[in-house]
Design a protein around this motif. Structure first.
Motif, PDB file in Angstrom:
ATOM      1  N   SER A 154      50.130  45.822  28.292  1.00 20.08           N
ATOM      2  CA  SER A 154      48.805  45.733  27.684  1.00 20.08           C
ATOM      3  C   SER A 154      47.804  46.669  28.348  1.00 20.08           C
ATOM      4  O   SER A 154      47.749  46.782  29.580  1.00 20.08           O
ATOM      5  CB  SER A 154      48.291  44.296  27.762  1.00 20.08           C
ATOM      6  N   LEU A 155      47.016  47.351  27.523  1.00 17.80           N
ATOM      7  CA  LEU A 155      45.925  48.181  28.018  1.00 17.80           C
ATOM      8  C   LEU A 155      44.763  47.311  28.482  1.00 17.80           C
ATOM      9  O   LEU A 155      44.019  47.670  29.386  1.00 17.80           O
ATOM     10  CB  LEU A 155      45.468  49.142  26.914  1.00 17.80           C
ATOM     11  N   TRP A 156      44.614  46.155  27.854  1.00 20.85           N
ATOM     12  CA  TRP A 156      43.553  45.220  28.195  1.00 20.85           C
ATOM     13  C   TRP A 156      44.038  44.287  29.314  1.00 20.85           C
ATOM     14  O   TRP A 156      45.227  43.998  29.418  1.00 20.85           O
ATOM     15  CB  TRP A 156      43.164  44.380  26.983  1.00 20.85           C
ATOM     16  N   CYS A 157      43.114  43.820  30.122  1.00 20.50           N
ATOM     17  CA  CYS A 157      43.470  42.877  31.180  1.00 20.50           C
ATOM     18  C   CYS A 157      43.875  41.546  30.546  1.00 20.50           C
ATOM     19  O   CYS A 157      43.064  40.915  29.855  1.00 20.50           O
ATOM     20  CB  CYS A 157      42.290  42.656  32.111  1.00 20.50           C
ATOM     21  N   PRO A 158      45.106  41.086  30.749  1.00 26.25           N
ATOM     22  CA  PRO A 158      45.524  39.817  30.133  1.00 26.25           C
ATOM     23  C   PRO A 158      44.828  38.628  30.788  1.00 26.25           C
ATOM     24  O   PRO A 158      44.430  38.684  31.954  1.00 26.25           O
ATOM     25  CB  PRO A 158      47.041  39.790  30.391  1.00 26.25           C
ATOM     26  N   GLU A 159      44.714  37.568  30.019  1.00 26.94           N
ATOM     27  CA  GLU A 159      44.036  36.360  30.515  1.00 26.94           C
ATOM     28  C   GLU A 159      44.659  35.858  31.812  1.00 26.94           C
ATOM     29  O   GLU A 159      43.952  35.410  32.716  1.00 26.94           O
ATOM     30  CB  GLU A 159      44.107  35.263  29.445  1.00 26.94           C
ATOM     31  N   ARG A 160      45.990  35.951  31.914  1.00 24.96           N
ATOM     32  CA  ARG A 160      46.678  35.387  33.083  1.00 24.96           C
ATOM     33  C   ARG A 160      46.301  36.087  34.390  1.00 24.96           C
ATOM     34  O   ARG A 160      46.434  35.507  35.471  1.00 24.96           O
ATOM     35  CB  ARG A 160      48.193  35.458  32.880  1.00 24.96           C
ATOM     36  N   GLN A 200      31.890  41.338  36.193  1.00 25.33           N
ATOM     37  CA  GLN A 200      32.709  42.105  35.267  1.00 25.33           C
ATOM     38  C   GLN A 200      33.891  41.300  34.735  1.00 25.33           C
ATOM     39  O   GLN A 200      34.367  41.554  33.634  1.00 25.33           O
ATOM     40  CB  GLN A 200      33.198  43.402  35.929  1.00 25.33           C
ATOM     41  N   ARG A 201      34.352  40.335  35.500  1.00 27.39           N
ATOM     42  CA  ARG A 201      35.370  39.416  34.971  1.00 27.39           C
ATOM     43  C   ARG A 201      34.825  38.676  33.749  1.00 27.39           C
ATOM     44  O   ARG A 201      35.513  38.494  32.748  1.00 27.39           O
ATOM     45  CB  ARG A 201      35.777  38.401  36.046  1.00 27.39           C
ATOM     46  N   LYS A 202      33.561  38.257  33.850  1.00 30.09           N
ATOM     47  CA  LYS A 202      32.941  37.558  32.725  1.00 30.09           C
ATOM     48  C   LYS A 202      32.829  38.482  31.509  1.00 30.09           C
ATOM     49  O   LYS A 202      33.096  38.071  30.370  1.00 30.09           O
ATOM     50  CB  LYS A 202      31.554  37.050  33.115  1.00 30.09           C
ATOM     51  N   VAL A 203      32.429  39.726  31.750  1.00 28.58           N
ATOM     52  CA  VAL A 203      32.288  40.688  30.652  1.00 28.58           C
ATOM     53  C   VAL A 203      33.629  40.912  29.963  1.00 28.58           C
ATOM     54  O   VAL A 203      33.718  40.922  28.729  1.00 28.58           O
ATOM     55  CB  VAL A 203      31.723  42.027  31.178  1.00 28.58           C
ATOM     56  N   ILE A 204      34.683  41.090  30.754  1.00 26.98           N
ATOM     57  CA  ILE A 204      36.014  41.300  30.174  1.00 26.98           C
ATOM     58  C   ILE A 204      36.449  40.056  29.412  1.00 26.98           C
ATOM     59  O   ILE A 204      37.087  40.142  28.352  1.00 26.98           O
ATOM     60  CB  ILE A 204      37.036  41.651  31.270  1.00 26.98           C
ATOM     61  N   GLY A 205      36.120  38.884  29.933  1.00 24.87           N
ATOM     62  CA  GLY A 205      36.443  37.640  29.238  1.00 24.87           C
ATOM     63  C   GLY A 205      35.818  37.589  27.858  1.00 24.87           C
ATOM     64  O   GLY A 205      36.467  37.196  26.881  1.00 24.87           O
ATOM     65  N   LEU A 227      43.212  37.846  34.793  1.00 26.91           N
ATOM     66  CA  LEU A 227      41.779  38.097  34.898  1.00 26.91           C
ATOM     67  C   LEU A 227      41.163  37.429  36.125  1.00 26.91           C
ATOM     68  O   LEU A 227      40.353  38.031  36.834  1.00 26.91           O
ATOM     69  CB  LEU A 227      41.065  37.618  33.629  1.00 26.91           C
ATOM     70  N   SER A 228      41.541  36.198  36.396  1.00 31.60           N
ATOM     71  CA  SER A 228      40.960  35.481  37.542  1.00 31.60           C
ATOM     72  C   SER A 228      41.659  35.835  38.855  1.00 31.60           C
ATOM     73  O   SER A 228      41.128  35.555  39.936  1.00 31.60           O
ATOM     74  CB  SER A 228      41.043  33.968  37.316  1.00 31.60           C
ATOM     75  N   LYS A 229      42.837  36.471  38.772  1.00 33.81           N
ATOM     76  CA  LYS A 229      43.597  36.790  39.985  1.00 33.81           C
ATOM     77  C   LYS A 229      43.194  38.117  40.612  1.00 33.81           C
ATOM     78  O   LYS A 229      43.210  38.270  41.829  1.00 33.81           O
ATOM     79  CB  LYS A 229      45.096  36.824  39.665  1.00 33.81           C
ATOM     80  N   LEU A 230      42.856  39.089  39.777  1.00 32.73           N
ATOM     81  CA  LEU A 230      42.562  40.424  40.279  1.00 32.73           C
ATOM     82  C   LEU A 230      41.251  40.427  41.054  1.00 32.73           C
ATOM     83  O   LEU A 230      40.235  39.900  40.593  1.00 32.73           O
ATOM     84  CB  LEU A 230      42.481  41.422  39.126  1.00 32.73           C
ATOM     85  N   GLY A 231      41.271  41.039  42.232  1.00 31.03           N
ATOM     86  CA  GLY A 231      40.079  41.073  43.066  1.00 31.03           C
ATOM     87  C   GLY A 231      39.952  42.372  43.828  1.00 31.03           C
ATOM     88  O   GLY A 231      40.585  43.383  43.493  1.00 31.03           O
ATOM     89  N   GLU A 232      39.155  42.344  44.896  1.00 35.63           N
ATOM     90  CA  GLU A 232      38.872  43.558  45.653  1.00 35.63           C
ATOM     91  C   GLU A 232      40.144  44.186  46.222  1.00 35.63           C
ATOM     92  O   GLU A 232      40.303  45.409  46.204  1.00 35.63           O
ATOM     93  CB  GLU A 232      37.897  43.252  46.799  1.00 35.63           C
TER      94      GLU A 232
END
Length: 479
Positions: A202-208, A165-170, A210-215
């Protein structure tokens, strides 16, 4: 070759066969065996919204529509305004993680179970709420509630699902640049409230992030915000008592308080106004000019919504016709008189403690300055004098018809019920809302416009913004 005489004989034979066949059919006033007895709609109980609060605090609300399809969903008092800079985007990621692997089902089995009942399931996140929704045949409501509870109460949050899903959001973030309206929506909220505030975030997940957010982030957000008192299970097209029983069965495990025992809070939204512009390779320049409009709980809400209809607008290439708002101000004063304007549309964004009302317009880059002048002129005109009685009545009728027509859709109906209970703690009927619309007058519309324009202007632009006037030049028009 068939002769005329033989042809007539053949026709008489066929006709005779048809007549004998019809004679053997039962009369239309004879009941067909095995058919259920029909009940006229006038004999059914008048639909009304029923609300029940379960012992754990979950509110269950529904309205019977007497149809064979049920629309239902769980509304959660969550969203981007409850995030911080550190976890901004977690609700966006949570939306994408909906209906993936759970403790009871693999993603493949969950998809199969939805398809087996002919259902449709989806999730969405907004600034002030999240929704997990579905639609299915009435006979399979329990299956749908079971699936909803699995993805809400028992998500697995598997690492492979998160990575996917990280890839999809990207990909979504990359494509967002081509969606001027989405970009402008984020820009105008940032300008109106500030990027560091709840409604400006931001309503959208910012690039900064995206890779940090996890379980751990997802689990913490669930444990903090997904508690029974912050949720509403809403449905249209189901017996209320049955829905209550299913909610008691499948959502009894919902916690009543956050895991840390502290209820989440968010600072009050404070409108401040300002400007954001973003240069982009676009054939048109997109501009929004908005002001503070109070929000869902404002005393002026109905007047602001009616003013929105009065301004109206649309695109210059609309097919037009009855019901298209061709007599609204932005059509008659802007689109018809100024052929260089591509579109001009009034819009509003409403929240619990804040709201925006304004105009969104597009034109060729060299005309951006003229477009802003025209948009500002229409807003100033609405505040300088009261509209005519005829114009006011037309806007009121358009607002009432818009509300009533949309509520005929079970999807809109269940969402209206859920959103109202989440916002107000109760549901206002369409009849009561129409009474409030009837009370609007030309003078109250003018006062609503004047109140909006007393706030600082907010300007957001996208595309070739070189011809967009400076913020001070626009703000001075309203002083």
């Amino acid at each position: 070759m068939l002769s005329v005489t033989s042809g007539r004989a053949a026709a008489r034979k066929v006709l005779g066969m048809n007549i004998r066949g019809l004679a053997s059919q039962p009369s239309l006033d004879v009941e067909f065996p095995g058919m259920p007895e029909l009940t006229p709609a006038s004999n059914k109980t008048k639909p009304e919204t029923k609300v029940t609060t379960l012992p754990n605090g979950l509110r269950v609300a529904s309205e019977e529509t007497f149809g064979q399809v049920t629309a239902l969903g769980m509304f959660v008092d969550a969203g981007s305004r409850y995030e911080t800079d550190a976890n901004n985007g977690v609700s966006h990621l949570m939306e994408h993680m909906a209906f993936k692997s759970t403790e009871n089902r693999s993603h493949l089995r969950l998809v199969r179970d939805i398809e087996d009942i002919g259902g449709q399931m989806a999730a969405a996140s907004a600034r002030e709420f999240m929704i997990f929704q579905g639609e299915c045949l009435r006979d399979y409501v329990e299956n749908a509630v079971d699936i909803l509870s699995d993805t809400i109460v028992r998500p697995k949050l598997a690492p492979w699902d998160i990575d996917e899903q990280r890839k999809v959001i990207g990909y979504d973030l990359e494509n967002m640049e081509a969606n001027a309206q989405s970009v402008l929506t984020e820009l105008l909220h940032e300008a109106a409230y500030g990027s560091e505030t709840p409604l400006g975030r931001s309503l959208w997940c910012p690039e900064r992030n995206l890779s940090k957010l996890g379980e751990d982030d997802l689990r913490a957000y669930l444990q903090t915000h997904f508690t029974a008192p912050r949720m509403v299970l809403s449905a249209a097209g189901v017996e209320h008592d049955r829905l209550v029983d299913l909610a008691s069965k499948y959502f009894e495990d919902l916690p009543t308080k956050p895991a840390n025992g502290v209820d989440p809070i968010t600072e009050t939204a404070k409108y401040r106004g300002g400007e954001r512009r973003q240069s982009a390779d676009s054939p048109l320049t997109h501009v929004t000019l908005v002001f503070d409009a109070g929000g869902w709980k404002s005393d002026d809400l109905v007047d602001v919504c009616t003013l929105h209809m009065l301004l109206g607008g649309g695109g210059s290439f609309s097919a037009g016709g009855p019901g298209k708002g061709m007599y609204s101000r932005l059509y008659t004063n802007v689109l018809i008189k100024h052929q260089w304007v591509d579109s001009a549309t009034a819009f509003n964004c409403m929240y619990n403690d804040g709201g925006l009302l304004g105009i969104y317009g597009t034109c060729a880059p060299q005309d951006a300055g003229r477009l802003v002048d025209v948009m500002a002129g229409e807003l100033l005109d609405a505040a300088s004098k009261a509209p005519t009685a005829e114009e006011t009545e037309r806007a009121k009728n358009q607002l009432k018809s818009s509300v009533l027509m949309k509520l005929e859709s079970r999807q809109v109906l269940f969402e209206d019920i859920g959103r109202q209970i989440l916002t107000y703690g109760k549901h206002e009927s369409a009849a009561d809302l129409c009474k409030r619309i009837d009370a609007v007058t030309p003078e109250t519309l003018q006062k609503a416009a004047q109140k909006c324009l007393k706030s600082a202007a907010t300007i957001a632009s996208f595309g070739d913004v070189s011809a967009v006037p400076s913020y001070d030049a626009v703000a001075n028009k309203f002083k």
